[in-house]
Design an enzyme around this catalytic site. Structure first.
Site, PDB file in Angstrom:
ATOM      1  N   GLU A  47       0.847  -1.208   0.000  1.00 44.18           N
ATOM      2  CA  GLU A  47       0.000   0.000   0.000  1.00 44.18           C
ATOM      3  C   GLU A  47       0.873   1.244   0.000  1.00 44.18           C
ATOM      4  OE1 GLU A  47      -2.595   0.426   3.439  1.00 44.18           O
ATOM      5  OE2 GLU A  47      -2.732   2.588   3.072  1.00 44.18           O
ATOM      6  N   ARG A  51       0.065  10.416   0.261  1.00 42.61           N
ATOM      7  CA  ARG A  51       0.312  11.511   1.210  1.00 42.61           C
ATOM      8  C   ARG A  51       1.520  12.331   0.838  1.00 42.61           C
ATOM      9  NH1 ARG A  51       0.234   8.142   6.796  1.00 42.61           N
ATOM     10  NH2 ARG A  51      -1.550   6.879   6.197  1.00 42.61           N
ATOM     11  N   LYS A 134     -10.968  -2.307   6.540  1.00 46.17           N
ATOM     12  CA  LYS A 134      -9.812  -1.962   7.369  1.00 46.17           C
ATOM     13  C   LYS A 134     -10.343  -1.461   8.713  1.00 46.17           C
ATOM     14  CE  LYS A 134      -6.589   1.943   7.282  1.00 46.17           C
ATOM     15  NZ  LYS A 134      -5.692   2.763   6.443  1.00 46.17           N
TER      16      LYS A 134
HETATM   17  C1  3PG Z   1      -0.933   4.939   8.679  1.00 49.27           C
HETATM   18  O1  3PG Z   1      -1.903   5.643   8.775  1.00 49.27           O
HETATM   19  O2  3PG Z   1       0.173   5.382   8.372  1.00 49.27           O
HETATM   20  C2  3PG Z   1      -1.125   3.492   8.870  1.00 49.27           C
HETATM   21  O3  3PG Z   1      -2.232   3.252   9.624  1.00 49.27           O
HETATM   22  C3  3PG Z   1       0.081   2.836   9.428  1.00 49.27           C
HETATM   23  O4  3PG Z   1       0.123   3.002  10.779  1.00 49.27           O
HETATM   24  P1  3PG Z   1       1.411   2.529  11.588  1.00 49.27           P
HETATM   25  O5  3PG Z   1       2.525   3.482  11.214  1.00 49.27           O
HETATM   26  O6  3PG Z   1       1.005   2.633  13.028  1.00 49.27           O
HETATM   27  O7  3PG Z   1       1.736   1.121  11.165  1.00 49.27           O
END
Ligand code: 3PG
Length: 213
Positions: A47, A51, A134
């Protein structure tokens, strides 16, 4: 693509490996190497979060890596869906779910792992035909005990918990009958990506790929 077809596909993707790496990529020139390192370790569904300005180029670069399946995360709007699809994303992930987002994914044949964090949100996705979602942000919303509690009244929905999941707690999530896989960023720490230490990332990926519930 119907919600039922999308759920079949997201279920298949969640079955490729126990962990879906959540990737924030600042420099698209590192994307292909990163994807190769993760796939070499056994993490096949990746994924890339929308961003950073580099995200769409990163998806394009990663899509050529054999064995990998590249999706776009942080989908918020129909425009995000169209951009992700045009860049070659084969699945989508979102922190929550709106009707315009779900409609756009269905219209663009992009299977979506939509986010939810309450029983009402689970029920809304179920009512639209989605049976895989999710759970986000997982740890902040009650983590393993919360998902365990949802299993009794809402057994139709299966989850990819994400947000605060790590090597320490991933097995506890994976042991739940309503968890298909987990998502997490720990397998691709920024300092290793910046250093292009692909062997270290393959080691982290292999450790994650070996996780069992
Ligand atoms: C995010 O929003 O970056 C994901 O949910 C990943 O979260 P994490 O960095 O806690 O694994």
């Amino acid at each position: 693509m119907t919600p039922e077809q999308a759920s079949t596909e997201t279920s298949r993707l969640c079955g490729l490996a126990p962990v879906v790496p959540v990737l924030v990529i600042d420099d698209a020139s590192r994307a292909e190497g990163l994807a190769r390192a993760l796939v070499a370790g056994g993490l096949l569904a990746l994924e890339v979060t929308l961003r950073t300005p580099a995200a769409l180029d990163a998806i394009r670069a990663m899509s050529i890596v054999p064995g990998g399946v590249v999706g776009a995360g942080t989908l918020l709007t129909p425009q995000d869906v169209e951009a992700a699809k045009a860049a070659g994303a084969t699945f989508g992930v979102s922190p929550g779910a709106t009707d315009p987002l779900l409609d756009a994914c269905e219209a663009n044949d992009l299977p979506l792992l939509a986010g939810c964090s309450t029983p009402s949100e689970v029920m809304r996705l179920l009512s639209r035909g989605y049976t895989v979602a999710k759970f986000f942000p997982a740890e902040a919303n009650g983590g393993v005990p919360m998902l365990k509690a949802w299993g009794a009244p809402l057994p139709q929905m299966r989850f990819c918990p994400t947000g605060g999941v790590s090597l320490k707690n991933a097995s506890d999530y994976l042991a739940l009958p309503n968890v298909l896989c987990v998502g997490g960023s720990w397998v691709a720490p920024a300092h290793l990506v910046k250093a292009q230490d692909w062997s270290a990332i393959t080691t982290l990926a292999a450790e994650a790929a070996a996780l069992r519930g």
